[in-house]
Scaffold this active site. Sequence first.
Site, PDB file in Angstrom:
ATOM      1  CB  SER A 146      -0.633   0.160   1.102  1.00  0.00           C
ATOM      2  OG  SER A 146      -0.458  -0.004   2.249  1.00  0.00           O
ATOM      3  CE  LYS A 194      -2.743   2.350   4.688  1.00  0.00           C
ATOM      4  NZ  LYS A 194      -1.733   0.932   4.664  1.00  0.00           N
TER       5      LYS A 194
END
Length: 150
Positions: free
Chosen positions: A65, A102
């Site tokens: 991701s 993230k």
Amino acid sequence: MTSNNQNIRIIHGEFVQRLNLQYAPGIKAGFPSPADDYHHGSLDFNRDLIRHPESTFYGRVDGDSMIEAGISDGDIAVIDRSIEASSGDIVVAYVNEEFTIKYLDLSHKDEGYIELRPANPRYHPIRIDANDDFEVWGVVVWTIKNWKQA
């Protein structure tokens, strides 16, 4: 957590050993000069990479991701827990009993939520509001990448 998470396994580091290092001054990405002298020294993570050894941890990345941020499956993230996270930082967050890595997006804080943004268009941001069990666990300050897989 949903499948858009990039999981990270936290590893405690030992920052006591120096590594011998041969290096050319200012390693260039272009054509090297044959006239450059090579120097000998040591790589000391405490001195060269780690500002706060007592609050720095490693994390092994699992997933894709954050691929467009240059963070790949199997990379090692160096995480400093003593740094206050700012919007745009890459963070390790603890969300609803799982760790994820993230970008931190605080631009919606006044609206009552924040987002954790992936760096891969295949995944959606994770919206965090008051109902979530959430903590910014630490800020990613370095990544270590294995360029030659065995």
